[in-house]
Design an enzyme around this catalytic site. Structure first.
Site, mmCIF file in Angstrom:
data_model
loop_
_atom_site.group_PDB
_atom_site.id
_atom_site.type_symbol
_atom_site.label_atom_id
_atom_site.label_comp_id
_atom_site.label_asym_id
_atom_site.label_seq_id
_atom_site.Cartn_x
_atom_site.Cartn_y
_atom_site.Cartn_z
ATOM 1 C CD GLU A 1 -3.358 -0.733 1.823
ATOM 2 O OE1 GLU A 1 -3.454 0.364 2.405
ATOM 3 O OE2 GLU A 1 -4.223 -1.625 1.891
ATOM 4 C CG HIS B 1 -1.881 -3.429 8.269
ATOM 5 N ND1 HIS B 1 -2.098 -4.707 7.780
ATOM 6 C CD2 HIS B 1 -2.873 -2.670 7.753
ATOM 7 C CE1 HIS B 1 -3.173 -4.708 7.006
ATOM 8 N NE2 HIS B 1 -3.661 -3.477 6.969
#
Length: 658
Positions: free
Chosen positions: A365, A642
């Site tokens: 990402e 995350h």
């Protein structure tokens, strides 16, 4: 294989692309800012809580019409730019390779001479992380913002964590007097007035966590904001140098004394120039271990749990340096913290830092190209070889039009030999707008005395995200295995009769977007990938090891005081109650399950969707790969939703069976 250092094969196409992007960018930026202004994060909501309502209303009334007017005015230019940009993508290369020259003793060429395939073996450290570096308006859907500043700080934190000197601990006891281990979560020693890090003599309790307080170094918030002290060396010694501390056995409850300390290795600051300041969504404060010299390195484990038994003898007292007093934190037995499974063969922990001497970094990402460039510039202070802007755009090779690249990003200390990228053709809906796929790399990590290359294979991927599409993810895992087999076959120059290359490891890293606990992910849990590659955190389909925790954070609570610093988040995740409160858990079809206030219904330790897998087969027959350490990392707290994970893999000669 030739590695592409520019996105287009010639300067003419590069110039046309620059012109097209100059026409597109104003419209893209204005649309992003306009949408972002209507998606506040919880951090911004708290900041505005005390503001008079009329101020927020005034800002909305004033700026929204301005953004709209400018956006409308930029549309004709954007349309022309899009007509020019779209066909150019058919000639665009699938990645950009960047190499930082003149790395001195830490260069990849120097690293290759360290391992000749003989001796006790060689360890390699891998890390993977999903950074959510999307356009700001899209990143806010995950409750993070300020993508450009986050990219700078993420790069700085990774670089600072990985470039810390490694500490070697020697534990003396009557039963074992020569235990030696390199600390996976080694910490930087306090700095003296000369700005040089050093090993600190004194007493160290046999505990998993040690704190120190130094008066010679600067405050961590000063260092984060203003860069290293002027007395700090620009490069320091090579990363292979280590601080060494000797710990004696305990006697009668008395803490052991450290003796025979060696001079500490100097810290390596990475790229020249001052590091960038903190991002708005993560204020630096006391105890924040984002900084290289932060005292919250105290949460890092110092003592390995490999000693056969705690000795009853006493060590020789060393000279105590009163200039750097430090204290042991609350007693935590290392065995309870790191080896909770009786049959576990390796160390594991929740760490506030990226591991020292990190070799390979796989990121997901990293969609925003400007953020990728900022991240690259920061990481080049430690990693010599980087691949970024990976993926395809437009209508080439994949079914749907791609507005975003794959988001994959790879950094290495070792030379990259071959690269291949493939786009998954079955992305749907919002995931179909990005060219999610798999990046395959072949790296050289050494050479034998006979000049045979020692190589390793690394795969970085990001699977389909929509939770109900298990079949799509399974198809992508099938493709991943097929593509990897083809890549290994096409890049191998060896045969049984002529082994020009020796394969040391085969590792897969990435965000697979399924966990090993959810009942909805049973198809993925039973995929054949897990028969060929081993997951260090998994016992079997649907069954995790007791110490494994989730890597997906609850986005609503990213900025809570309890988890807003790496040190705080580490402490929270070491408790079951903290994990229930701040990790995302598998969804349940039963009404209300997983809702706040009903956390007691949730089972397990959260959703673990970020993986590092390794192969035990397909290596050079005389070698075996074993996990030495596994870590869940909190150093990026407040910067992504995350948890990064890291694994140190030891490659050594296999032992013959008795």
């Amino acid at each position: 294989m030739v590695l592409y250092t520019a996105p287009f094969p010639n300067s003419c196409l590069s110039a046309l692309h620059a012109v097209s992007w100059a026409l597109l960018f104003p419209c893209y930026w204005l649309a992003d800012r306009l949408v972002a202004s209507f998606i506040p994060t919880t951090y911004e909501k708290r900041q505005r809580a005390d503001d008079p309502c009329y101020l927020q209303l005034l800002c909305t009334v004033l700026f929204t019409p301005i953004y709209l007017a400018l956006l409308v005015a930029s549309l004709p230019f954007a349309f022309v730019g899009f007509l020019l940009w779209s066909p150019l993508q058919s000639a665009r290369r699938p990645y950009i390779y960047s190499r930082l020259e003149d790395q001195g003793s830490a260069s990849g060429a120097a690293l290759l001479s360290e391992w000749k395939g003989t001796g006790p073996g060689k360890s390699f450290c891998f890390a993977t992380a999903n950074l959510c570096l999307l356009p700001d308006s899209l990143a806010r859907l995950n409750n993070v913002f300020n993508t450009q500043a986050r990219a700078r700080e993420i790069g700085q934190r990774i670089r600072n964590g990985a470039s810390r000197p490694q500490i070697k601990i020697y534990i003396d006891s009557p039963t074992n007097t020569s235990i030696s281990a390199a600390s996976f979560s080694s910490l930087v020693s306090p700095q003296g007035s000369d700005g040089v890090a050093r090993a600190v003599p004194g007493s160290i309790k046999r505990t998993a966590s040690v704190e120190y307080k130094g008066d010679g170094g600067r405050h961590p918030s000063e260092e984060a904001a203003n860069g290293p002290a002027s007395g700090d060396p620009a490069e320091g010694v090579g990363l292979e140098d280590a601080c060494i501390v000797r710990i004696g056995g305990e006697e009668g409850g008395r803490p052991p004394e450290a003796d025979d300390p060696a001079a500490g290795g100097q810290t390596r600051n990475g790229a020249g120039g001052s590091p960038q300041g903190q991002t708005p969504n993560h204020s630096q404060r006391d105890g924040d271990s984002g900084s290289l010299g932060s005292p919250s390195a105290s949460r890092e484990s110092l003592v390995k749990t490999r000693a056969a038994a705690d000795g009853g003898g006493s060590g020789e007292p060393g000279a105590t340096n009163s200039k750097f007093p430090y204290k042991a934190s609350g007693v935590k037995k290392a065995a309870a913290r790191r080896r909770r499974h009786p049959d576990e063969a390796f160390d594991h922990e929740v760490s506030a830092f990226f591991p020292a001497n990190l070799d390979f970094l796989c990121l997901q990402e990293v969609f925003d190209k400007r953020a990728a460039a900022k991240l690259k510039d920061q990481l080049h202070g430690y990693f010599e070889y980087i691949l970024y802007d990976v993926g395809v755009y437009g209508c080439q090779g994949c079914c749907s039009f791609k507005f975003l690249n794959s988001g994959l990003f790879f950094a290495s200390r070792y030379p990259i030999m071959d690269v291949a990228y493939h786009c998954y053709p079955n992305g749907r809906r919002s995931d179909g707008l990005a060219s999610k796929g798999a990046l395959f790399l072949k790296v050289q990590v050494g050479s034998t005395p006979q000049d045979q290359r020692i190589v390793g294979y690394i795969s970085c991927t990001h699977l389909h995200a929509l939770p109900e599409d298990s079949a799509i993810r399974c198809e992508q895992l099938d493709l991943l295995q097929d593509w990897l087999a083809d890549f290994r076959k096409s890049t191998s120059s060896s045969s049984t009769a002529n082994p020009e290359e020796l394969v040391a490891f085969d590792v897969i890293c990435g965000d697979l977007n399924f966990d090993n606990c959810s009942s909805d992910d049973k198809l993925e849990q039973q995929h054949s990938l897990f028969t060929h590659y081993k997951d260090p955190c998994r016992l079997g389909p649907g069954e995790e090891k007791s110490w494994a925790i989730g890597t997906l954070l609850d986005t609503d609570n990213l900025y809570d005081e309890e988890v807003c610093t790496p040190d705080n988040l580490q402490k929270v995740l070491e408790s079951e109650e903290g994990r229930r409160e701040y990790l995302a858990f598998p969804t349940s079809k039963s009404p209300g399950a997983g809702q706040k206030g009903r956390k007691d219904l949730l089972k397990g330790n959260g959703r673990r969707i970020d993986y590092i897998l390794y192969a035990e087969e397909g290596l050079w027959p005389d070698w075996k790969a074993e996990v030495e350490e596994f870590s869940f990392i909190t150093q990026l707290s407040g910067l992504t939703d995350h948890l990064p994970v890291a694994m140190r893999l030891m490659v050594s000669a296999g032992e013959e069976e008795a």
